[in-house]
Design a protein around this motif. Structure first.
Motif, mmCIF file in Angstrom:
data_model
loop_
_atom_site.group_PDB
_atom_site.id
_atom_site.type_symbol
_atom_site.label_atom_id
_atom_site.label_comp_id
_atom_site.label_asym_id
_atom_site.label_seq_id
_atom_site.Cartn_x
_atom_site.Cartn_y
_atom_site.Cartn_z
ATOM 1 N N PRO A 310 0.828 -1.204 0.000
ATOM 2 C CA PRO A 310 0.000 0.000 0.000
ATOM 3 C C PRO A 310 0.865 1.258 0.000
ATOM 4 C CG PRO A 310 -0.077 -1.096 2.139
ATOM 5 C CD PRO A 310 0.619 -2.032 1.202
ATOM 6 N N PHE A 311 0.678 2.078 -1.021
ATOM 7 C CA PHE A 311 1.473 3.293 -1.217
ATOM 8 C C PHE A 311 2.959 2.973 -1.326
ATOM 9 C CE2 PHE A 311 -1.949 4.149 1.949
ATOM 10 C CZ PHE A 311 -2.906 4.551 1.035
ATOM 11 N N GLY A 312 3.261 1.707 -1.630
ATOM 12 C CA GLY A 312 4.645 1.304 -1.844
ATOM 13 C C GLY A 312 5.441 1.038 -0.590
ATOM 14 N N SER A 313 4.801 0.960 0.568
ATOM 15 C CA SER A 313 5.544 0.871 1.829
ATOM 16 C C SER A 313 4.942 -0.181 2.749
ATOM 17 C CB SER A 313 5.515 2.236 2.522
ATOM 18 O OG SER A 313 6.188 2.202 3.756
ATOM 19 N N MET A 314 5.815 -0.914 3.438
ATOM 20 C CA MET A 314 5.371 -1.901 4.423
ATOM 21 C C MET A 314 6.456 -2.093 5.487
ATOM 22 S SD MET A 314 2.625 -3.584 4.955
ATOM 23 C CE MET A 314 1.080 -4.191 4.312
ATOM 24 N N PRO A 315 6.054 -2.372 6.735
ATOM 25 C CA PRO A 315 7.055 -2.746 7.743
ATOM 26 C C PRO A 315 7.786 -4.009 7.303
ATOM 27 C CG PRO A 315 4.967 -2.203 8.800
ATOM 28 C CD PRO A 315 4.706 -2.271 7.321
ATOM 29 N N ALA A 316 9.083 -4.042 7.546
ATOM 30 C CA ALA A 316 9.884 -5.195 7.140
ATOM 31 C C ALA A 316 9.365 -6.485 7.762
ATOM 32 C CB ALA A 316 11.346 -4.968 7.532
ATOM 33 N N GLU A 317 8.851 -6.399 8.983
ATOM 34 C CA GLU A 317 8.384 -7.621 9.651
ATOM 35 C C GLU A 317 7.213 -8.258 8.903
ATOM 36 O OE1 GLU A 317 5.398 -5.617 12.976
ATOM 37 O OE2 GLU A 317 7.535 -5.861 13.452
ATOM 38 N N LYS A 318 6.377 -7.434 8.237
ATOM 39 C CA LYS A 318 5.265 -7.992 7.471
ATOM 40 C C LYS A 318 5.749 -8.594 6.151
ATOM 41 C CE LYS A 318 1.456 -5.391 9.453
ATOM 42 N NZ LYS A 318 0.180 -4.681 9.185
ATOM 43 N N ILE A 319 6.744 -7.973 5.539
ATOM 44 C CA ILE A 319 7.313 -8.544 4.317
ATOM 45 C C ILE A 319 8.011 -9.857 4.641
ATOM 46 C CG2 ILE A 319 9.078 -8.208 2.534
ATOM 47 C CD1 ILE A 319 8.327 -5.274 2.492
ATOM 48 N N ILE A 320 8.686 -9.906 5.775
ATOM 49 C CA ILE A 320 9.333 -11.151 6.205
ATOM 50 C C ILE A 320 8.282 -12.240 6.433
ATOM 51 C CG2 ILE A 320 10.606 -12.235 8.098
ATOM 52 C CD1 ILE A 320 12.096 -9.561 8.436
ATOM 53 N N ALA A 321 7.209 -11.893 7.144
ATOM 54 C CA ALA A 321 6.160 -12.882 7.442
ATOM 55 C C ALA A 321 5.538 -13.418 6.158
ATOM 56 C CB ALA A 321 5.094 -12.253 8.336
ATOM 57 N N LEU A 322 5.250 -12.532 5.213
ATOM 58 C CA LEU A 322 4.651 -12.970 3.952
ATOM 59 C C LEU A 322 5.610 -13.865 3.171
ATOM 60 C CD1 LEU A 322 2.153 -12.626 2.074
ATOM 61 C CD2 LEU A 322 3.452 -10.807 0.925
ATOM 62 N N THR A 323 6.873 -13.487 3.146
ATOM 63 C CA THR A 323 7.855 -14.253 2.385
ATOM 64 C C THR A 323 8.134 -15.604 3.039
ATOM 65 O OG1 THR A 323 8.844 -12.146 1.710
ATOM 66 C CG2 THR A 323 10.120 -14.125 1.290
ATOM 67 N N GLN A 324 8.164 -15.641 4.362
ATOM 68 C CA GLN A 324 8.352 -16.915 5.050
ATOM 69 C C GLN A 324 7.208 -17.880 4.723
ATOM 70 O OE1 GLN A 324 8.766 -15.487 9.090
ATOM 71 N NE2 GLN A 324 10.993 -15.781 9.071
ATOM 72 N N TYR A 325 5.986 -17.340 4.673
ATOM 73 C CA TYR A 325 4.859 -18.195 4.325
ATOM 74 C C TYR A 325 4.957 -18.642 2.868
ATOM 75 C CZ TYR A 325 0.045 -19.885 4.006
ATOM 76 O OH TYR A 325 -1.068 -20.665 3.819
ATOM 77 N N ALA A 326 5.373 -17.731 1.990
ATOM 78 C CA ALA A 326 5.549 -18.093 0.583
ATOM 79 C C ALA A 326 6.583 -19.192 0.419
ATOM 80 C CB ALA A 326 5.954 -16.862 -0.220
ATOM 81 N N LEU A 327 7.610 -19.161 1.260
ATOM 82 C CA LEU A 327 8.655 -20.189 1.212
ATOM 83 C C LEU A 327 8.080 -21.563 1.567
ATOM 84 C CD1 LEU A 327 11.670 -20.465 0.620
ATOM 85 C CD2 LEU A 327 12.116 -20.016 3.038
ATOM 86 N N THR A 328 7.169 -21.602 2.529
ATOM 87 C CA THR A 328 6.543 -22.884 2.880
ATOM 88 C C THR A 328 5.644 -23.396 1.765
ATOM 89 O OG1 THR A 328 4.550 -21.942 3.924
ATOM 90 C CG2 THR A 328 6.525 -22.151 5.298
ATOM 91 N N LEU A 329 5.218 -22.475 0.885
ATOM 92 C CA LEU A 329 4.360 -22.847 -0.242
ATOM 93 C C LEU A 329 5.181 -23.126 -1.504
ATOM 94 C CD1 LEU A 329 1.557 -20.161 0.272
ATOM 95 C CD2 LEU A 329 1.433 -22.594 0.860
#
Length: 499
Positions: A310-329
Motif C-alpha cells: 500500500p502506497f509502496g511501503s510496508m514494515p519489514a516484519e510484514k514482508i518477512i512474514a509474507l515471504t516466510q509463508y511463501a517459502l513454505t508454499l
C-alpha cells in the motif's frame, strides 16, 4: 555536499541519500529477482540497521529507510553476504516478467543487456545524470507503459517480425516517438541519444534535446553505418539537411523547425487523450490503461502472483512474514514490479490462493479494486525532511472512509511537499503540504499553487467533504472525474475548505 546529503540523486547502496528519517538506499538486483531467503535476509537487515520500513517504488526498485552512515555500511556488507548483486550505472529497465510472459511481443532482456554493455563501453555512466534512464519494453501483460524514461524502446510486431519503436522523454502515452528499426539499429540510436544528452551536462535529460536534433538523427540513420552511430555528437544531430536519407519510417516528434525542447519536464506532462502527430497527419493517442501487477499471471512455465505494498511501503516484519509463508508454499523467486508490487513465482494455484489470503490479512494490496491503488502518496512527514504533512496517514484515512470516491476515473495525489515525487503528473485532486497546511490543487500537479488550504491533520476530513458532495450530486453511472468537472474547481475547493 557529500553523498549522504545530495538531493536529486539515485540513492544506490554505495551512495545513500539523506531523508527525514535517516539515510535511504535503493536496490535493483542484477538477476531481476530475489530468492525468498534473500528477501527475508534483506528484511532482517532493514530491521537491524534501518527503521524497519521497506518500500517498492513506482519503477520497481526496493528501498530501505532510516539508516545511519555506519548502519548503511553494515547493510551493504550484509547484502554482499547474501549474494545479492545490485545494478549500478545508468538504469536500463524492462518488465518484471520479461522472458516469462507468453503474451510479450519479444524478450527485451538481450537488447537491454546489449545497451548496458554499450553504455559501459562508451563510458556514459560517468557523464550522465543519476536520473537518466532507458526502458526496453517487450510488451505483455506487465509492460512498462506507465514508467517514464529518457529513451524508450518498445517491441512492435510487423509482418511477422519484431522491430523496436524508439521514443524519448516520457511514458508510453506522452513520450515523443522517433523511429522504428531493427534491434542492432535500436541499440545504436539509443546510445547516440544518450551521448547527445551527456554532451549537455549531468543535469540534462532527453527532454532537453531539440526536435531538430532527433529528427536529424533518425534521418541520418538511414544512410550512416550503424557502427558510426554511437559516436554521433550534437553537431551532427543539429544538421538541417542530409543526403540519401528518408523519414518515411519515422514519426514526427514536433515541428522540425522548433529549436526548443521536445517535451515538457516530468511533472508537467500533458494528461491523457493528447494528440500525436505523424507525417500523414494527426492521430489520436489514447490514454494508457492501468495494468496493475496484482493477481495471478499465467507464464510460459507456471504462474506468478502479484501482491502490492500500500502506497509502496510496508514494515519489514510484514514482508518477512509474507515471504516466510511463501517459502513454505514452495515459492521459487520474488520479483520487484513497477507500481509497487512483489511477484511470487513457482507457486501452484492452490498456493496462490493461500498466499493471497495471508497477504490480505497482513494489510497488503491483492486486488486492483483496492481504493489505495487510486492514491499516490509519498512518505511525507516525518519520514522525509521535505514533508510538511503526514501524507500516508492521510491516504490511509481517505481510502478507508471514501472508497466510493476513488473509482477508476481519478487519481488522488497526496504529496508531503511541492516536489510531487510520488506522482509527477497531474491528478484529479492533489493535496500538497506547505507552510499553510495541506493545500488543494484541482486537476493539476503538486507544483501548482493550491487554491485552498486546511490544517494537515484535518486534510482527510476536507476530502471527505468533497466525497459527500459527489455522493449527493453524482448522476447514475457518472464517474467521479465527470462529477468533479461539473462541480467546478472553485466549488470543489470551497467544499474542501468548509468546516
Amino acid at each position: 555536499m557529500n553523498a549522504f546529503s545530495r538531493r536529486g540523486a539515485c540513492p544506490a547502496l554505495s551512495a545513500p541519500m539523506q531523508t527525514g528519517d535517516g539515510l535511504l538506499v535503493r536496490l535493483n538486483p542484477v538477476a531481476g529477482g530475489l530468492l525468498p531467503k534473500s528477501l527475508i535476509g534483506l528484511g532482517e537487515s532493514a530491521s537491524r540497521h534501518g527503521n524497519g520500513i521497506m518500500e517498492v517504488t513506482a519503477r520497481g526498485s526496493l528501498q530501505i529507510r532510516g539508516l545511519t552512515p555506519a548502519s548503511a555500511r553494515l547493510l551493504a556488507m550484509e547484502v554482499d553476504a547474501l549474494g545479492i548483486a545490485v545494478r549500478t550505472g545508468v538504469p536500463v529497465e524492462h518488465g518484471p516478467l520479461a522472458g516469462l510472459d507468453p503474451q510479450e511481443i519479444a524478450d527485451p532482456r538481450p537488447l537491454a543487456e546489449r545497451i548496458r554493455a554499450a553504455i559501459a563501453e562508451a563510458g556514459l555512466a560517468q557523464r550522465l545524470g543519476p536520473k537518466v534512464s532507458v526502458i526496453v519494453d517487450g510488451g505483455g501483460r506487465l509492460g512498462m507503459d506507465v514508467v517514464t524514461a529518457d529513451v524508450r524502446l518498445a517491441a512492435v510486431r510487423t509482418n511477422a517480425r519484431v522491430r523496436w519503436l524508439l521514443a524519448v522523454a516520457g511514458d508510453r502515452e506522452n513520450a515523443a516517438p522517433l523511429i522504428m528499426v531493427e534491434e542492432d539499429a535500436a541499440r545504436d540510436i539509443a546510445i547516440a541519444i544518450l551521448r547527445m544528452v551527456a554532451e549537455k551536462g549531468r543535469d540534462a535529460h532527453a527532454r532537453d534535446l531539440t526536435a531538430r536534433q532527433l529528427t536529424s538523427l533518425a534521418s541520418w540513420h538511414s544512410f550512416a553505418p550503424p557502427s558510426v552511430l554511437p559516436d554521433i555528437s550534437p553537431t551532427w544531430g543539429e544538421i538541417g539537411s542530409f543526403a540519401g536519407g528518408s523519414l518515411s519510417t519515422t514519426l514526427d516528434i514536433g515541428e522540425t523547425g522548433d529549436e526548443g525542447a521536445i517535451s515538457p519536464q516530468v511533472g508537467e506532462m500533458p494528461s491523457g487523450g493528447k494528440e500525436g502527430r505523424t507525417e500523414g497527419g494527426a492521430v489520436e493517442r489514447l490514454p494508457v490503461p492501468a495494468r496493475f501487477p496484482f493477481g495471478v499471471f499465467d507464464l510460459t512455465d507456471g504462474i506468478a502472483l502479484g501482491i502490492g505494498l500500500p502506497f509502496g511501503s510496508m514494515p519489514a516484519e510484514k514482508i518477512i512474514a509474507l515471504t516466510q509463508y511463501a517459502l513454505t508454499l514452495d515459492a521459487a523467486e520474488i520479483r520487484l514490479a513497477p507500481q509497487r508490487a512483489l511477484l511470487f513465482l513457482g507457486l501452484s494455484p492452490t498456493a496462490c490462493h493461500a498466499l493471497q489470503q495471508a497477504a490480505a490479512s497482513l494489510g497488503f494490496v491483492i486486488d486492483a479494486a483496492d481504493p489505495r491503488t487510486k492514491i499516490a502518496a509519498c512518505p511525507g512527514a516525518p519520514a522525509c525532511a521535505s514533508g510538511r504533512i503526514a501524507a500516508r496517514d492521510i491516504a490511509e484515512t481517505v481510502a478507508a472512509e471514501n472508497r466510493d470516491l476513488l473509482d477508476a476515473s481519478v487519481t488522488l495525489h497526496i504529496s508531503g511537499c511541492a516536489k510531487g515525487c510520488a506522482h509527477p503528473g497531474p491528478a484529479a485532486l492533489t493535496l500538497v503540504g506547505g507552510d499553510n497546511g495541506a493545500g488543494l490543487v484541482v486537476d493539476g500537479t503538486a507544483k501548482a499553487l493550491p487554491a485552498g488550504y486546511r490544517p494537515g491533520y484535518d486534510a482527510a476530513r476536507g476530502v471527505g467533504g468533497i466525497a459527500a458532495a459527489i455522493r449527493e450530486a453524482r448522476f447514475r453511472g457518472e464517474t467521479t472525474a465527470a462529477c468533479l468537472t461539473r462541480l467546478g474547481a472553485a466549488g470543489v475547493t470551497e467544499l474542501y475548505r468548509q468546516e
